[in-house]
Scaffold this motif. Structure first.
Motif, PDB file in Angstrom:
ATOM      1  N   ARG A   1       1.226  -0.847  -0.283  1.00  0.00           N
ATOM      2  CA  ARG A   1       0.361  -0.385  -0.238  1.00  0.00           C
ATOM      3  C   ARG A   1       0.837   1.016  -0.106  1.00  0.00           C
ATOM      4  NH1 ARG A   1      -5.217   0.297   1.835  1.00  0.00           N
ATOM      5  NH2 ARG A   1      -4.752   2.251   3.073  1.00  0.00           N
ATOM      6  N   PHE A   2       2.064   1.053   0.803  1.00  0.00           N
ATOM      7  CA  PHE A   2       2.537   2.301   0.632  1.00  0.00           C
ATOM      8  C   PHE A   2       3.282   3.258  -0.461  1.00  0.00           C
ATOM      9  CE2 PHE A   2       7.056   4.293   1.421  1.00  0.00           C
ATOM     10  CZ  PHE A   2       7.120   5.436   2.282  1.00  0.00           C
ATOM     11  N   LEU A   3       3.916   1.634  -0.750  1.00  0.00           N
ATOM     12  CA  LEU A   3       4.637   2.062  -2.303  1.00  0.00           C
ATOM     13  C   LEU A   3       3.451   2.874  -3.482  1.00  0.00           C
ATOM     14  CD1 LEU A   3       6.866  -0.945  -3.208  1.00  0.00           C
ATOM     15  CD2 LEU A   3       7.286   1.210  -2.719  1.00  0.00           C
ATOM     16  N   PHE A   4       2.705   1.906  -4.151  1.00  0.00           N
ATOM     17  CA  PHE A   4       1.492   2.253  -4.702  1.00  0.00           C
ATOM     18  C   PHE A   4       0.857   3.881  -4.133  1.00  0.00           C
ATOM     19  CE2 PHE A   4      -0.882  -2.283  -5.157  1.00  0.00           C
ATOM     20  CZ  PHE A   4       0.163  -2.193  -6.043  1.00  0.00           C
ATOM     21  N   ILE A   5       0.481   4.455  -2.819  1.00  0.00           N
ATOM     22  CA  ILE A   5       0.378   5.433  -2.768  1.00  0.00           C
ATOM     23  C   ILE A   5       1.395   6.751  -2.660  1.00  0.00           C
ATOM     24  CG2 ILE A   5      -0.596   6.959  -1.037  1.00  0.00           C
ATOM     25  CD1 ILE A   5      -1.865   4.465   0.400  1.00  0.00           C
ATOM     26  N   GLU A   6       2.472   6.713  -2.640  1.00  0.00           N
ATOM     27  CA  GLU A   6       3.781   7.546  -2.549  1.00  0.00           C
ATOM     28  C   GLU A   6       3.481   7.714  -4.145  1.00  0.00           C
ATOM     29  OE1 GLU A   6       7.017   9.202  -3.955  1.00  0.00           O
ATOM     30  OE2 GLU A   6       6.969   6.724  -4.104  1.00  0.00           O
TER      31      GLU A   6
ATOM     32  N   VAL B   1       8.165   7.711 -14.625  1.00  0.00           N
ATOM     33  CA  VAL B   1       8.919   5.368 -15.119  1.00  0.00           C
ATOM     34  C   VAL B   1      10.014   5.267 -13.955  1.00  0.00           C
ATOM     35  CG1 VAL B   1      10.145   4.949 -16.231  1.00  0.00           C
ATOM     36  CG2 VAL B   1       9.240   5.949 -17.358  1.00  0.00           C
ATOM     37  N   VAL B   2      10.268   5.672 -12.813  1.00  0.00           N
ATOM     38  CA  VAL B   2      11.232   5.060 -11.814  1.00  0.00           C
ATOM     39  C   VAL B   2       9.880   5.181 -10.579  1.00  0.00           C
ATOM     40  CG1 VAL B   2      12.105   7.739 -10.116  1.00  0.00           C
ATOM     41  CG2 VAL B   2      12.745   5.225 -10.699  1.00  0.00           C
ATOM     42  N   ALA B   3       9.052   6.014 -10.564  1.00  0.00           N
ATOM     43  CA  ALA B   3       7.783   5.952  -9.323  1.00  0.00           C
ATOM     44  C   ALA B   3       7.205   4.283 -10.181  1.00  0.00           C
ATOM     45  CB  ALA B   3       7.127   7.108  -9.277  1.00  0.00           C
ATOM     46  N   TYR B   4       6.510   4.883 -11.234  1.00  0.00           N
ATOM     47  CA  TYR B   4       6.120   3.323 -11.678  1.00  0.00           C
ATOM     48  C   TYR B   4       7.154   2.447 -11.569  1.00  0.00           C
ATOM     49  CZ  TYR B   4       3.574  -0.089 -15.134  1.00  0.00           C
ATOM     50  OH  TYR B   4       3.255  -1.041 -15.834  1.00  0.00           O
ATOM     51  N   GLY B   5       7.856   2.578 -11.624  1.00  0.00           N
ATOM     52  CA  GLY B   5       8.883   1.389 -11.222  1.00  0.00           C
ATOM     53  C   GLY B   5       9.195   0.326 -10.601  1.00  0.00           C
ATOM     54  N   TRP B   6       8.658   1.275  -9.366  1.00  0.00           N
ATOM     55  CA  TRP B   6       8.645   0.168  -7.761  1.00  0.00           C
ATOM     56  C   TRP B   6       7.226   0.199  -7.763  1.00  0.00           C
ATOM     57  CZ3 TRP B   6      11.750   5.885  -6.256  1.00  0.00           C
ATOM     58  CH2 TRP B   6      11.027   6.534  -6.501  1.00  0.00           C
ATOM     59  N   SER B   7       6.399   0.662  -7.833  1.00  0.00           N
ATOM     60  CA  SER B   7       4.905   0.563  -7.343  1.00  0.00           C
ATOM     61  C   SER B   7       4.203   0.061  -8.790  1.00  0.00           C
ATOM     62  CB  SER B   7       4.792   1.790  -7.546  1.00  0.00           C
ATOM     63  OG  SER B   7       4.069   2.710  -8.567  1.00  0.00           O
ATOM     64  N   TRP B   8       3.076   0.370  -9.850  1.00  0.00           N
ATOM     65  CA  TRP B   8       2.416  -0.309  -9.929  1.00  0.00           C
ATOM     66  C   TRP B   8       3.172  -1.150 -11.354  1.00  0.00           C
ATOM     67  CZ3 TRP B   8      -2.888  -0.198  -9.532  1.00  0.00           C
ATOM     68  CH2 TRP B   8      -3.405   0.564  -9.026  1.00  0.00           C
ATOM     69  N   GLY B   9       4.285  -1.309 -11.778  1.00  0.00           N
ATOM     70  CA  GLY B   9       4.674  -1.906 -12.707  1.00  0.00           C
ATOM     71  C   GLY B   9       4.935  -3.202 -12.057  1.00  0.00           C
ATOM     72  N   PRO B  10       5.955  -3.688 -10.804  1.00  0.00           N
ATOM     73  CA  PRO B  10       6.322  -4.827 -10.036  1.00  0.00           C
ATOM     74  C   PRO B  10       4.738  -4.876  -9.385  1.00  0.00           C
ATOM     75  CG  PRO B  10       7.282  -3.325  -8.484  1.00  0.00           C
ATOM     76  CD  PRO B  10       6.717  -2.061  -9.983  1.00  0.00           C
ATOM     77  N   LEU B  11       3.763  -4.557  -8.278  1.00  0.00           N
ATOM     78  CA  LEU B  11       2.893  -4.063  -7.929  1.00  0.00           C
ATOM     79  C   LEU B  11       1.594  -4.864  -8.244  1.00  0.00           C
ATOM     80  CD1 LEU B  11       3.021  -1.278  -5.124  1.00  0.00           C
ATOM     81  CD2 LEU B  11       4.000  -4.399  -4.485  1.00  0.00           C
ATOM     82  N   GLY B  12       1.775  -4.828  -9.662  1.00  0.00           N
ATOM     83  CA  GLY B  12       1.062  -5.244 -10.799  1.00  0.00           C
ATOM     84  C   GLY B  12       0.685  -6.378 -11.286  1.00  0.00           C
TER      85      GLY B  12
END
Length: 531
Positions: free
Chosen positions: A351-356, A398-409
């Motif tokens: 959740r933290f990674l998604f929101i940040e 891109v880097v924000a997506y790379g640590w959130s929605w990319g892998p967590l998706g």
């Protein structure tokens, strides 16, 4: 227990009794299994670069080539607005979403490893056809074969990694899929940068090199162990325990093995797994895992930037080589984001990674939209300063997506489904993901042509919606055993009111057992000390 996996933050059950350590066998299984993501990543990177190469456009899309060179040094949102050209990209994803249902059958009946191998073979054939293509029809046939390979790989690999991993580090292990996807993108970007200088057949080399990772994955899969979950599901109990002991590095696997057997027994009691997804007790998995997260992963706009980053930069006035070089930079940011996520996902939580990241991505998209609104679309050449700000803003996105929605998706949906519908659920995840991937790929260039900078405002608005979705509906799953995650919905402020309405909800049985145990304990009276 040094280096073990006992304890943690499991919600209930036997999780505190799990034992094990990191073994060489486990590491080998993770490395080989995760490289299925490189197929997806290589295609994302190579297709984006090839569609901006002059030799490729001149052979298959001469109208686009002429339009591009009419505005070579000027900004023009509509340079690449051609539906057949976008079909070259999106046809792969339409094929993938259809093939994933066949992958579900193979994964359930023959195991996760079998699906990975089938995907590698199909991807190899697609790369060969594309490299030899003489017309658009051959290109599309090759893309369909590639898509089938991705459909099988994306269905099986996240499941494989989630099931083979100890629950304490499941997040980091599952994200190896995203890491290899990002590495595939980066390698493809580098290859495109050099093959763009090989005339007139450099694009054939870029497309044909897809056969390399496909071959490596197929050969590696020959030595992969099947997951204990899959073996138990197919009734191979002795082999399942043997693999579990070897992967965990200990014979003390009774607690984990009992959980697997109980999950398998529950799975065999369920008929019609796809239909079962619609049951009220599975509503959280359907809404969050099967529909919401995979759709939002694509509606963030990230894959549009990956598909068309060279095209975007060329449309905004960058030269051909500069555009491909910028793609290497964004690919590097994606790898950096994936590495950061692997380190912190099991500490900070999903959740933290998604929101940040949602906040960071919104700000980045707004910055890009403002720059485009003020500086582009007027037939003017861009300045280096403005171009630098634009690239930095895209890299931050891109880097924000790379640590959130990319892998967590991929991670979160693979965690949510119980065993009885894990294969079917993952097929729906891949299907929804690839449907929106294809839809966005097919529409993005036309949207950029007609909406101009407004398309990035649209993506920013969608990221707001998906961030609120996570805040309200997603429970934290870090360090919870995969066969116990369904228990989280018992405690969620909203989902507990939904799942308990289903008389077949397995939580009812658990609550009854707890009540019986409590009642039994209360009947045992202490012996009087005065006797």
């Amino acid at each position: 227990m040094a280096g073990g996996f006992g304890g943690g933050e499991a919600v209930a059950g036997r999780a505190e009794q799990y034992e094990g350590k990191i073994t060489g066998y486990f590491i080998l299984a993770c490395i080989v299994g995760s490289f299925g993501g490189s197929l997806f990543g290589y295609d994302l990177g190579v297709s984006s670069g090839v569609t901006s190469m002059d030799d490729f456009l001149l052979k298959f899309f001469p109208d686009v080539y002429a339009r591009k060179h009419a505005h070579l040094r000027e900004t023009d949102y509509c340079k690449y607005d051609n539906q057949v050209l976008t079909l070259f990209t999106s046809s792969l994803y339409f094929a993938g979403l259809v093939s994933t249902f066949g992958a579900s059958y193979v994964t359930k009946r023959h195991g996760r490893r079998a699906s990975i191998m089938v995907g590698a073979v199909s991807f190899f054939l697609g790369g060969a056809v594309n490299a030899a293509a003489q017309n658009v029809a051959m290109l599309i046939v090759g893309r369909v074969l590639l898509g089938a390979g991705i459909g099988f790989g994306n269905q099986a690999v996240p499941l494989y990694l989630s099931e083979i991993a100890p629950y304490k580090i499941r997040g980091a292990v599952n994200q190896l899929f995203q890491l290899t996807t990002c590495l595939g993108i980066l390698v493809a970007d580098v290859i495109n940068y050099f093959t763009d200088r090989i005339h007139p057949w450099g694009w054939r080399l870029s497309l044909g090199l897809a056969m390399g990772p496909a071959t490596a994955i197929f050969v590696g899969a020959l030595f992969l162990p099947e997951t204990p979950n899959s073996l138990v599901e197919r009734g191979k109990l002795e082999e399942a325990r043997r693999v579990l002991e070897k992967v965990r590095g200990t014979h003390k696997v009774d607690a984990e093995f009992e959980d697997l057997k109980e999950a398998s027994e529950a799975a065999r009691a369920v008929k019609g797994t796809f239909r079962n997804l619609l049951a009220v007790r599975n509503r959280p998995q359907l809404i969050i895992g099967a529909l919401g997260i995979p759709a939002f992963q694509q509606l963030s706009g990230m894959n549009s930037i990956l598909f068309y980053s060279p095209v975007i930069f060329q449309s905004l006035g960058f030269g051909s080589s500069a555009a491909l070089y910028s793609s290497i930079i964004t690919g590097s940011m994606l790898v950096a984001g994936a590495l950061i996520s692997m380190v912190v996902v099991d500490r900070l939580g999903r959740r933290f990674l998604f929101i940040e990241a949602g906040i960071q991505m919104i700000v980045s998209m707004v910055v890009v939209a403002v720059i485009l609104a003020l500086k582009f679309g007027h037939g003017e050449e861009i300045s280096k300063g403005v171009g630098t700000v634009l690239v930095v803003a895209i890299c931050m996105f891109v880097v924000a997506y790379g640590w959130s929605w990319g892998p967590l998706g991929w991670l979160v949906p693979s965690e949510l489904f119980p065993l009885e519908m894990r294969s079917a659920g993952q097929s729906v995840v891949v299907c929804v993901n690839l449907f929106w991937t294809a839809a966005v790929a097919q529409c993005f260039l036309a949207a950029m042509c007609h909406l101009r900078w407004g398309v990035f405002v649209l993506f920013a608005a969608l990221i707001v919606v998906m961030s609120v979705f996570v805040i309200l509906l997603l429970p934290e799953t870090k360090q919870v055993p995969i066969e116990e995650i369904w228990m989280l919905f018992d405690k969620h402020w909203y989902w507990k009111r939904v799942v308990t309405k289903d008389p077949k909800y397995q939580g009812h049985t658990r609550h009854q057992r707890q009540e019986m145990a409590a009642a039994s304990a209360s009947t045992v009276k202490p012996v009087s000390s005065d006797a």
